[in-house]
Design a protein around this motif. Structure first.
Motif, mmCIF file in Angstrom:
data_model
loop_
_atom_site.group_PDB
_atom_site.id
_atom_site.type_symbol
_atom_site.label_atom_id
_atom_site.label_comp_id
_atom_site.label_asym_id
_atom_site.label_seq_id
_atom_site.Cartn_x
_atom_site.Cartn_y
_atom_site.Cartn_z
ATOM 1 N N ASN A 82 21.342 -11.837 -21.210
ATOM 2 C CA ASN A 82 21.046 -10.758 -21.621
ATOM 3 C C ASN A 82 20.785 -9.333 -20.855
ATOM 4 O OD1 ASN A 82 19.484 -9.467 -24.136
ATOM 5 N ND2 ASN A 82 17.519 -9.741 -23.018
ATOM 6 N N LEU A 83 21.788 -9.086 -20.040
ATOM 7 C CA LEU A 83 21.924 -8.050 -19.348
ATOM 8 C C LEU A 83 22.978 -6.811 -19.838
ATOM 9 C CD1 LEU A 83 22.642 -9.966 -15.898
ATOM 10 C CD2 LEU A 83 20.764 -8.810 -16.383
ATOM 11 N N PRO A 84 22.677 -5.682 -19.445
ATOM 12 C CA PRO A 84 23.325 -4.587 -20.281
ATOM 13 C C PRO A 84 24.835 -4.532 -19.899
ATOM 14 C CG PRO A 84 21.943 -3.782 -18.050
ATOM 15 C CD PRO A 84 21.435 -5.168 -18.554
ATOM 16 N N SER A 85 25.803 -4.280 -20.757
ATOM 17 C CA SER A 85 27.184 -4.345 -20.512
ATOM 18 C C SER A 85 27.788 -3.189 -20.982
ATOM 19 C CB SER A 85 27.587 -5.846 -20.975
ATOM 20 O OG SER A 85 27.285 -5.940 -22.089
ATOM 21 N N ASN A 86 27.077 -2.221 -21.459
ATOM 22 C CA ASN A 86 27.645 -0.863 -21.938
ATOM 23 C C ASN A 86 27.485 -0.053 -20.550
ATOM 24 O OD1 ASN A 86 25.198 -0.584 -22.456
ATOM 25 N ND2 ASN A 86 25.812 0.821 -24.366
ATOM 26 N N LEU A 87 28.085 1.134 -20.674
ATOM 27 C CA LEU A 87 27.845 2.141 -19.778
ATOM 28 C C LEU A 87 27.705 3.359 -20.823
ATOM 29 C CD1 LEU A 87 30.191 1.574 -16.726
ATOM 30 C CD2 LEU A 87 27.861 1.291 -16.983
ATOM 31 N N PRO A 88 26.532 3.836 -21.139
ATOM 32 C CA PRO A 88 26.226 5.077 -21.956
ATOM 33 C C PRO A 88 26.951 6.531 -21.573
ATOM 34 C CG PRO A 88 23.884 3.878 -21.565
ATOM 35 C CD PRO A 88 25.204 3.344 -20.636
ATOM 36 N N GLU A 89 27.135 6.773 -20.374
ATOM 37 C CA GLU A 89 27.976 7.760 -19.795
ATOM 38 C C GLU A 89 29.374 7.645 -20.249
ATOM 39 O OE1 GLU A 89 27.293 5.364 -16.149
ATOM 40 O OE2 GLU A 89 26.168 5.618 -17.815
ATOM 41 N N VAL A 90 29.895 6.375 -20.408
ATOM 42 C CA VAL A 90 31.231 6.290 -21.005
ATOM 43 C C VAL A 90 31.482 6.172 -22.229
ATOM 44 C CG1 VAL A 90 33.225 4.246 -20.918
ATOM 45 C CG2 VAL A 90 31.870 4.807 -18.700
ATOM 46 N N THR A 91 30.703 5.619 -22.960
ATOM 47 C CA THR A 91 30.766 5.358 -24.479
ATOM 48 C C THR A 91 30.136 6.479 -25.159
ATOM 49 O OG1 THR A 91 28.905 4.030 -24.751
ATOM 50 C CG2 THR A 91 30.907 2.914 -24.230
ATOM 51 N N GLY A 92 29.015 6.885 -24.890
ATOM 52 C CA GLY A 92 28.465 8.005 -25.486
ATOM 53 C C GLY A 92 27.119 7.504 -26.097
ATOM 54 N N ALA A 93 26.796 5.987 -25.985
ATOM 55 C CA ALA A 93 25.590 5.599 -26.507
ATOM 56 C C ALA A 93 24.344 6.118 -26.101
ATOM 57 C CB ALA A 93 25.639 3.833 -26.306
ATOM 58 N N SER A 94 23.272 5.926 -26.653
ATOM 59 C CA SER A 94 22.063 6.505 -26.410
ATOM 60 C C SER A 94 21.335 5.684 -25.359
ATOM 61 C CB SER A 94 21.261 6.760 -27.670
ATOM 62 O OG SER A 94 21.047 5.413 -28.245
ATOM 63 N N GLN A 95 21.557 4.391 -25.034
ATOM 64 C CA GLN A 95 20.906 3.711 -23.952
ATOM 65 C C GLN A 95 21.729 2.575 -23.965
ATOM 66 O OE1 GLN A 95 17.899 2.565 -27.114
ATOM 67 N NE2 GLN A 95 18.374 0.411 -26.351
ATOM 68 N N LEU A 96 21.524 1.668 -22.838
ATOM 69 C CA LEU A 96 21.986 0.537 -22.341
ATOM 70 C C LEU A 96 21.771 -0.349 -23.210
ATOM 71 C CD1 LEU A 96 20.777 0.717 -18.308
ATOM 72 C CD2 LEU A 96 23.400 0.899 -19.352
ATOM 73 N N ALA A 97 22.808 -1.648 -23.437
ATOM 74 C CA ALA A 97 22.672 -2.701 -24.091
ATOM 75 C C ALA A 97 23.471 -3.738 -23.790
ATOM 76 C CB ALA A 97 23.145 -2.168 -25.841
ATOM 77 N N SER A 98 23.012 -4.899 -24.178
ATOM 78 C CA SER A 98 23.677 -6.215 -23.911
ATOM 79 C C SER A 98 24.545 -6.412 -25.148
ATOM 80 C CB SER A 98 22.644 -7.256 -23.797
ATOM 81 O OG SER A 98 23.367 -8.530 -23.102
ATOM 82 N N LEU A 99 25.770 -6.257 -25.076
ATOM 83 C CA LEU A 99 26.916 -6.137 -26.176
ATOM 84 C C LEU A 99 27.250 -7.705 -26.533
ATOM 85 C CD1 LEU A 99 28.822 -3.121 -24.887
ATOM 86 C CD2 LEU A 99 26.991 -3.350 -26.464
ATOM 87 N N GLY A 100 27.501 -7.807 -27.852
ATOM 88 C CA GLY A 100 27.858 -9.114 -28.635
ATOM 89 C C GLY A 100 26.961 -9.765 -29.263
ATOM 90 N N VAL A 101 27.414 -10.729 -29.979
ATOM 91 C CA VAL A 101 26.673 -11.728 -30.942
ATOM 92 C C VAL A 101 27.066 -12.981 -30.415
ATOM 93 C CG1 VAL A 101 26.421 -12.328 -33.054
ATOM 94 C CG2 VAL A 101 26.770 -10.010 -32.595
ATOM 95 N N LEU A 102 26.016 -13.944 -30.160
ATOM 96 C CA LEU A 102 26.277 -15.247 -29.804
ATOM 97 C C LEU A 102 26.418 -16.357 -30.985
ATOM 98 C CD1 LEU A 102 26.417 -17.377 -27.622
ATOM 99 C CD2 LEU A 102 23.911 -17.197 -27.409
ATOM 100 N N TYR A 103 27.582 -17.010 -31.122
ATOM 101 C CA TYR A 103 27.521 -17.890 -32.365
ATOM 102 C C TYR A 103 27.903 -19.353 -31.518
ATOM 103 C CZ TYR A 103 29.622 -14.174 -34.863
ATOM 104 O OH TYR A 103 29.919 -12.724 -35.596
ATOM 105 N N PHE A 104 26.900 -20.241 -31.824
ATOM 106 C CA PHE A 104 26.588 -21.278 -31.126
ATOM 107 C C PHE A 104 27.749 -22.499 -31.653
ATOM 108 C CE2 PHE A 104 22.403 -19.469 -30.753
ATOM 109 C CZ PHE A 104 22.143 -19.691 -29.471
ATOM 110 N N ALA A 105 28.067 -23.308 -30.681
ATOM 111 C CA ALA A 105 29.054 -24.288 -31.167
ATOM 112 C C ALA A 105 28.320 -25.441 -32.040
ATOM 113 C CB ALA A 105 29.625 -24.885 -29.875
ATOM 114 N N GLN A 106 27.002 -25.617 -31.719
ATOM 115 C CA GLN A 106 26.457 -26.774 -32.476
ATOM 116 C C GLN A 106 24.972 -25.945 -33.120
ATOM 117 O OE1 GLN A 106 25.804 -30.118 -30.169
ATOM 118 N NE2 GLN A 106 28.105 -30.714 -30.218
ATOM 119 N N SER A 107 24.687 -26.252 -34.163
ATOM 120 C CA SER A 107 23.416 -25.631 -34.784
ATOM 121 C C SER A 107 22.262 -26.607 -34.154
ATOM 122 C CB SER A 107 23.159 -25.890 -36.349
ATOM 123 O OG SER A 107 23.289 -27.271 -36.442
#
Length: 371
Positions: free
Chosen positions: A346-371
């Motif tokens: 849960n650490l930020p992985s975008n750079l707003p100064e690079v992408t133009g996003a309004s804030q830092l964010a931890s990118l990606g959606v987690l898909y579990f191998a097992q429920s």
């Protein structure tokens, strides 16, 4: 003391010349490549994807089928890597899968990006938790959703008293600019190998121009080069990103209607076009006495392109990332392994100064191998 964990990154890129997989070991801010494997990309799937990328008519059934097939393809690539590395799935904390981009339009009234490759299939077939859909959170925050690798470049390459620019030459070329006492800058400069590959495939039936043999038979046509340089994207300010939606074979052929040229001269001109559009951007970030351009991606294997970059940037030390201890062919796959680690923690992985996003964010959606 940091615990060492293993992650796998999967990247197929705009060129679709193979599925790059990288198994890395991450401990704190240290990342080490353990094993890598280039998995073949089926030609039939590639051609169907290219048709969609170039705007040919499709339907939801075909998109769904490709999403399914790519899910299995990426899972098979991961399992082949595990076998190659003699590593059990249980030893991997997560997979970071970029997915295959079929359309990327970050501007306009309804910006969107689409990457295919069902992560549910990847997680289930490999038995490993999978992180995917990296770009849309950044876009939801007003960003371009690209490029995402500058954050990774910042973590492994440091600028001391001179500029360091990391250049990835895949289908599209993108740069990460690391300068002392400056925020990171990163964006797509324009075409990388994409136009050269498309023209070579049409006229030489080869996927790419090996050792620039095709281009070296021709000469630069400066009138065509001038026409290509008039593309408005090149004059846009960052943040910006592009892809096959703009730089494609029909785009090139539209320009060629005004010229009568040999196939060799066109190929040589396309190599010059990539070289100049990259060098023009890199040159403006020169700082310090020993600026370095670190090149990775498929373009490092084009000797004409590499030599032209060195000639166009005489004040820069032009080298591959291998010279800094990072495999140039696996940089992007490693980056998505790192992005998966950032998501799990849960650490930020975008750079707003690079992408133009309004804030830092931890990118990606987690898909579990097992429920």
């Amino acid at each position: 003391m940091y615990t060492k964990r293993r992650f796998i990154g999967v990247m197929s890129g705009t060129s679709m010349d193979g599925v790059d997989t990288a198994l890395v070991e991450i401990s704190g801010n240290q990342i080490e490549l353990v094993a890598s494997l280039d998995f073949p990309f089926p030609e039939s799937v590639k051609q169907r994807l290219l048709a969609i990328c170039l705007g040919q008519q499709t339907n939801l059934a075909e998109v769904g089928e490709l999403d399914h097939q790519l899910g299995h393809l990426f899972a098979d690539a991961v399992n082949a890597l595990l076998e190659h590395a003699n590593c059990p799935a249980s030893a991997i904390s997560a997979i970071g899968n970029h997915g295959q981009t079929v359309f990327h339009r970050p501007d306009g009234d309804a910006p969107f990006t689409i990457q295919l490759g069902d992560a549910n299939i990847i997680a289930t077939k490999t038995g490993i938790d999978t992180v995917a859909d990296f770009r849309r959170k950044d876009m939801a925050l007003g960003g371009q959703g690209a490029p995402l690798v500058p954050a990774f470049h910042q973590s492994i390459f440091a600028a001391s008293d001179s500029s360091v620019v990391v250049l990835n030459i895949g289908g599209i070329a993108n740069i990460s600019v690391l300068r002392p006492n400056h925020r990171v800058i990163g964006y797509d400069t324009g075409p990388g190998n994409m136009l050269m590959d498309a023209w070579c495939a049409k006229h030489r039936q080869h996927k790419f121009d090996k050792d620039a043999q095709f281009a070296l038979q021709g000469e630069v046509n400066h009138k065509l080069l001038e026409a290509l340089m008039s593309e408005p994207y090149l004059e846009r300010s960052a943040p910006k990103s592009t892809g096959r939606e703009l730089f494609n074979l029909p785009w090139l052929e539209q320009h060629l209607t005004r010229f009568t040229l040999s196939a060799e001269d066109v190929q040589r001109t396309l190599c010059e076009y990539t070289s100049i559009t990259i060098a023009k951007e890199v040159a403006q970030y020169q700082a310090g006495t020993k600026p370095e351009l670190l090149v990775c991606g498929g373009g490092v294997h084009n000797p004409l392109l590499m030599s032209r970059l060195a000639e166009l940037l005489p004040l820069w030390s032009v080298m591959t990332t291998n010279d800094k201890g990072v495999d140039s062919d696996n940089m992007e796959a490693m980056a998505f392994a790192w992005l998966a680690q950032r998501r799990l923690d849960n650490l930020p992985s975008n750079l707003p100064e690079v992408t133009g996003a309004s804030q830092l964010a931890s990118l990606g959606v987690l898909y579990f191998a097992q429920s």
